[in-house]
Design a protein around this motif. Structure first.
Motif, PDB file in Angstrom:
ATOM      1  N   MET B 215       0.998  -0.962  -0.134  1.00  0.00           N
ATOM      2  CA  MET B 215      -0.389  -0.020  -0.014  1.00  0.00           C
ATOM      3  C   MET B 215       1.110   1.199  -0.278  1.00  0.00           C
ATOM      4  O   MET B 215       0.176   2.170  -0.596  1.00  0.00           O
ATOM      5  CB  MET B 215      -0.639   0.290   0.894  1.00  0.00           C
ATOM      6  CG  MET B 215      -2.107  -0.779   1.592  1.00  0.00           C
ATOM      7  SD  MET B 215      -2.375  -0.936  -0.181  1.00  0.00           S
ATOM      8  CE  MET B 215      -4.021   0.090   0.692  1.00  0.00           C
ATOM      9  N   SER B 218       3.970   2.288  -5.256  1.00  0.00           N
ATOM     10  CA  SER B 218       2.670   2.639  -5.979  1.00  0.00           C
ATOM     11  C   SER B 218       3.035   1.021  -6.908  1.00  0.00           C
ATOM     12  O   SER B 218       4.281   1.128  -7.088  1.00  0.00           O
ATOM     13  CB  SER B 218       3.454   3.477  -6.955  1.00  0.00           C
ATOM     14  OG  SER B 218       4.265   3.518  -8.048  1.00  0.00           O
ATOM     15  N   THR B 219       2.157   1.004  -8.292  1.00  0.00           N
ATOM     16  CA  THR B 219       2.456  -0.556  -8.922  1.00  0.00           C
ATOM     17  C   THR B 219       3.621  -0.009  -9.720  1.00  0.00           C
ATOM     18  O   THR B 219       3.951  -0.656 -10.032  1.00  0.00           O
ATOM     19  CB  THR B 219       0.723  -0.855  -9.398  1.00  0.00           C
ATOM     20  OG1 THR B 219       0.696   0.116 -10.707  1.00  0.00           O
ATOM     21  CG2 THR B 219      -0.014  -1.411  -8.639  1.00  0.00           C
ATOM     22  N   GLU B 220       3.565   0.946 -10.401  1.00  0.00           N
ATOM     23  CA  GLU B 220       4.887   1.631 -10.881  1.00  0.00           C
ATOM     24  C   GLU B 220       5.333   1.329 -10.270  1.00  0.00           C
ATOM     25  O   GLU B 220       7.400   1.464 -11.148  1.00  0.00           O
ATOM     26  CB  GLU B 220       4.502   2.837 -11.823  1.00  0.00           C
ATOM     27  CG  GLU B 220       4.767   3.628 -13.007  1.00  0.00           C
ATOM     28  CD  GLU B 220       4.689   2.823 -13.888  1.00  0.00           C
ATOM     29  OE1 GLU B 220       3.225   1.292 -13.940  1.00  0.00           O
ATOM     30  OE2 GLU B 220       4.982   2.594 -15.416  1.00  0.00           O
ATOM     31  N   TYR B 222       6.927  -0.175  -8.610  1.00  0.00           N
ATOM     32  CA  TYR B 222       7.514  -2.001  -8.596  1.00  0.00           C
ATOM     33  C   TYR B 222       7.799  -2.706 -10.172  1.00  0.00           C
ATOM     34  O   TYR B 222       8.885  -3.437 -10.093  1.00  0.00           O
ATOM     35  CB  TYR B 222       6.307  -2.843  -8.356  1.00  0.00           C
ATOM     36  CG  TYR B 222       6.612  -3.336  -6.478  1.00  0.00           C
ATOM     37  CD1 TYR B 222       7.287  -3.261  -5.862  1.00  0.00           C
ATOM     38  CD2 TYR B 222       5.319  -2.028  -5.794  1.00  0.00           C
ATOM     39  CE1 TYR B 222       7.625  -3.272  -4.576  1.00  0.00           C
ATOM     40  CE2 TYR B 222       5.423  -1.899  -3.977  1.00  0.00           C
ATOM     41  CZ  TYR B 222       6.765  -2.972  -3.201  1.00  0.00           C
ATOM     42  OH  TYR B 222       6.788  -2.876  -2.770  1.00  0.00           O
ATOM     43  N   GLU B 293       0.436   9.402  -7.089  1.00  0.00           N
ATOM     44  CA  GLU B 293      -0.085   7.966  -7.641  1.00  0.00           C
ATOM     45  C   GLU B 293       0.098   7.099  -5.360  1.00  0.00           C
ATOM     46  O   GLU B 293       0.418   5.462  -5.378  1.00  0.00           O
ATOM     47  CB  GLU B 293       1.916   7.548  -7.318  1.00  0.00           C
ATOM     48  CG  GLU B 293       2.107   7.495  -8.892  1.00  0.00           C
ATOM     49  CD  GLU B 293       1.610   6.776  -9.994  1.00  0.00           C
ATOM     50  OE1 GLU B 293       1.744   5.503  -9.273  1.00  0.00           O
ATOM     51  OE2 GLU B 293       2.114   6.465 -10.783  1.00  0.00           O
ATOM     52  N   ILE B 295      -1.830   5.279  -3.393  1.00  0.00           N
ATOM     53  CA  ILE B 295      -2.648   4.493  -3.163  1.00  0.00           C
ATOM     54  C   ILE B 295      -3.340   4.530  -2.409  1.00  0.00           C
ATOM     55  O   ILE B 295      -5.194   4.328  -1.965  1.00  0.00           O
ATOM     56  CB  ILE B 295      -2.524   2.928  -3.093  1.00  0.00           C
ATOM     57  CG1 ILE B 295      -1.784   2.169  -4.148  1.00  0.00           C
ATOM     58  CG2 ILE B 295      -3.597   2.329  -3.531  1.00  0.00           C
ATOM     59  CD1 ILE B 295      -0.771   1.251  -4.136  1.00  0.00           C
ATOM     60  N   PHE B 296      -3.622   4.803  -1.401  1.00  0.00           N
ATOM     61  CA  PHE B 296      -4.367   5.330  -0.129  1.00  0.00           C
ATOM     62  C   PHE B 296      -4.869   6.560   0.242  1.00  0.00           C
ATOM     63  O   PHE B 296      -6.305   6.696   1.111  1.00  0.00           O
ATOM     64  CB  PHE B 296      -4.925   4.550   1.048  1.00  0.00           C
ATOM     65  CG  PHE B 296      -2.714   4.503   2.128  1.00  0.00           C
ATOM     66  CD1 PHE B 296      -1.669   4.427   1.514  1.00  0.00           C
ATOM     67  CD2 PHE B 296      -3.270   5.376   2.449  1.00  0.00           C
ATOM     68  CE1 PHE B 296      -0.464   5.095   2.116  1.00  0.00           C
ATOM     69  CE2 PHE B 296      -2.121   6.073   3.233  1.00  0.00           C
ATOM     70  CZ  PHE B 296      -0.686   5.249   3.257  1.00  0.00           C
ATOM     71  N   PRO B 298      -5.690   9.139  -2.377  1.00  0.00           N
ATOM     72  CA  PRO B 298      -5.418   9.508  -3.516  1.00  0.00           C
ATOM     73  C   PRO B 298      -6.194  11.075  -3.519  1.00  0.00           C
ATOM     74  O   PRO B 298      -6.996  11.655  -2.473  1.00  0.00           O
ATOM     75  CB  PRO B 298      -6.538   8.582  -4.632  1.00  0.00           C
ATOM     76  CG  PRO B 298      -8.189   8.294  -3.727  1.00  0.00           C
ATOM     77  CD  PRO B 298      -6.937   8.247  -1.810  1.00  0.00           C
ATOM     78  N   ARG B 300      -8.213  12.288  -5.807  1.00  0.00           N
ATOM     79  CA  ARG B 300      -9.350  12.727  -5.919  1.00  0.00           C
ATOM     80  C   ARG B 300     -10.106  12.506  -4.557  1.00  0.00           C
ATOM     81  O   ARG B 300     -10.980  13.060  -4.054  1.00  0.00           O
ATOM     82  CB  ARG B 300     -10.144  11.373  -7.192  1.00  0.00           C
ATOM     83  CG  ARG B 300     -10.244  10.501  -6.552  1.00  0.00           C
ATOM     84  CD  ARG B 300     -10.666   9.492  -7.520  1.00  0.00           C
ATOM     85  NE  ARG B 300     -10.507   8.276  -7.255  1.00  0.00           N
ATOM     86  CZ  ARG B 300     -10.740   7.314  -8.188  1.00  0.00           C
ATOM     87  NH1 ARG B 300     -10.922   7.049  -8.612  1.00  0.00           N
ATOM     88  NH2 ARG B 300     -10.452   5.672  -7.258  1.00  0.00           N
TER      89      ARG B 300
END
Lengths: 355, 355
Positions: B215, B218-220, B222, B293, B295-296, B298, B300
């Protein structure tokens, strides 16, 4: 072995069983009388080329695809012979809790995505004499198997639609899956896989469900309070009333078997680690279909792979439910997107075939 | 109480202690001789209006902001009197492991964000006679405290910059934090908070770290294998060599105290649950600074709140490290973005003040 009432036809509807015999596994060992539970829809035509194969996702069964299949849908049983095959370890096919010694419970061997696809290939060729598949489609771990099908049997698979999944699992995804596994194995009741009932691992399964509550959905799902997509009225009900009992009914070793397999999904195992070469082998027309709000199989991770597939296109699905959009809680809003893409894919002539 | 070598000046650099006396808490109970550890940079001017307050984040200390402060930076100690205040329960300020009976270890009371900000207010008013704050800025739980400052003391706070955090914690975030807490409390060594050393909870702390590996980045991060941002060469090293030992050195009850507080961060507690009214009270000029980036937290989710703040703007920070971008591993690439926005914010005249 023990009896788990979740893995019954009362819960998952009817299915048939195929005995693949003593099945040798990639990581060594074998599953004696390896059994695949599967369900078919429609009729195999004379040419035996109207076949759609659908592999199941993590913690899922053939029952989960019922909403994807229907006369009004792309996956139309009046046109296609659709076969939904339960992955090994999912509780209906050969799994730790339903296998006799010497492979019962924690003695169940490690299973790979490649093992599943080889067993599925044996089922459709030996039992049905099928030589050509119009479409392989599946979500999440079903996508992993879809990619495996397309790379392993490139001449047989004409079209492929991996939804919300990857051909080679990412490091981020591996670590996520590890937290799911640790939630279970940290429960003293798990007892290294030798419990008498899933109820002894209730706390671990609850924690497992709680991690899904974070990763399975999207932040926007929570911001917009979309609980009704799962038939509940609050976040509390969604977690305590739906997710936790949902996973608590399952078999811990089944979840661990699938999770271990998911972590290692990788088509480049067939090409000595060369992902470009593996994906380059695919002859099928491929629609790569990630879900835009998916936290752990995000579209950009899927795009990296799509770039390596010769005859492929990105088709991004919108779902505020994130990865759990796969459950189809949004009804026609979700299924219409899936159908639109699958109808287009099925209408594309591949070699001399068009449906 | 027990001795934990992580919470020392050898590790975290120098800091001072302020005794806030017996401090009554929002949820009942009190912290006897409530102590705030804090560190100052620069000199308080004669008007006592060149003040920047920086509250700390989850699992962090005053030491984490060292890279944010410098003569070349927006947070410039030759211009401002900067006071970084460690949140209650972080291991340096009053915390479960360093408090005597009757509030030691699992008897440590529940602490709210509002408690922290009231104690910090007491520190800067009583000790320094400060009546006006040029800027409150902080990341993550530091952002929660920043919002609390701006809503609770609207006439005092002239500018606010919450980085990567929210004014009212989201349900998604609450559930995420729950998984962090469960990772610890599920360890039998935790023993309901009555362990003799953090080493007895090593497995729980390791699982806690592993959830952060999913968490926190970011996926990016990795996908692009950006381990070098944390001074390591592989995913394995990043998790086993950095994250796990990092958290394993910490005190489990400290993490739980902070996590409980984080889950319930909510400025609308001051307005009977009306978030619009609470954020509408803010008189400060506010730059809302989420990390793209993250995740928790964000952007928005932060945007929803920014819309309710009268004199505010969104300033999105880019960091491939996601929430852990806060650590500043990207060096000037990250800090230059922060500085650009903070310099702009500090240059904006608020009432009759401009710096």
């Amino acid at each position: 072995m023990y009896k788990n009432d979740f893995y019954t036809k009362e819960i998952h509807g009817n299915y048939e069983l195929y005995d693949a015999g003593d099945f040798d596994l990639e990581d060594g060992g074998k599953i004696l009388d390896c059994t695949l539970a599967y369900k078919t829809f429609g009729e195999l035509n004379e040419a035996k080329d109207n076949v759609i194969v659908i592999p199941t996702w993590f913690a899922g069964t053939s029952n989960d695809y019922e909403s994807y299949i229907g006369e009004e849908r792309a996956l139309n049983p009046t046109k296609y012979f659709i076969i939904v095959i339960n992955q090994i370890g999912n509780g209906l096919s050969s799994s730790p809790h339903n296998s006799p010694e010497p492979i019962s419970m924690n003695n169940f061997p490690k299973v790979r995505i490649g093992d599943d696809v080889r067993a599925q290939h044996q089922l459709i060729t030996e039992k049905y004499g099928i030589k050509e598949i119009a479409l392989v489609v599946g979500g999440s771990m079903g996508a992993q198997q879809t990619y495996e099908w397309a790379v392993r049997y490139p001449d047989m698979v004409k079209r492929a639609a991996p939804i919300a999944g990857t051909a080679k699992n990412t490091t981020h995804d591996f670590l996520f899956t590890k937290t799911l596994m640790d939630a279970i194995t940290s429960d003293p009741g798990w007892n290294n896989g030798n419990y008498n009932s899933n109820t002894e691992v209730a706390e671990g399964l609850k924690r497992h469900a709680d991690i899904w509550s974070v990763m399975g959905l999207s932040t926007e799902f929570y911001q917009q309070e979309k609980w009704t997509l799962f038939g509940v009225d609050s976040a509390e009900e969604f977690v305590s009333g739906f997710l936790e009992p949902f996973f608590q009914g399952m078999d811990p070793n089944a979840l661990l078997t699938m999770a271990w397999k998911w972590q290692r999904g990788d088509v480049s195992r067939m090409t000595k680690g060369n992902l470009e070469e593996a994906l380059g082998r695919i002859k099928a027309k491929v629609f790569v279909m990630p879900i835009d709000e998916d936290i752990f199989f995000p579209p950009r991770d899927c795009k990296v792979e799509q770039n390596l597939i010769p005859n492929s296109e990105m088709k991004i699905i919108h779902s505020i439910a994130g990865h759990f959009g796969l459950f189809g809680g949004e009804g026609s809003y979700y299924h219409d997107q899936i159908d639109k893409h699958l109808n287009e894919l099925l209408s594309i002539a591949v070699a001399d075939k068009v449906f």
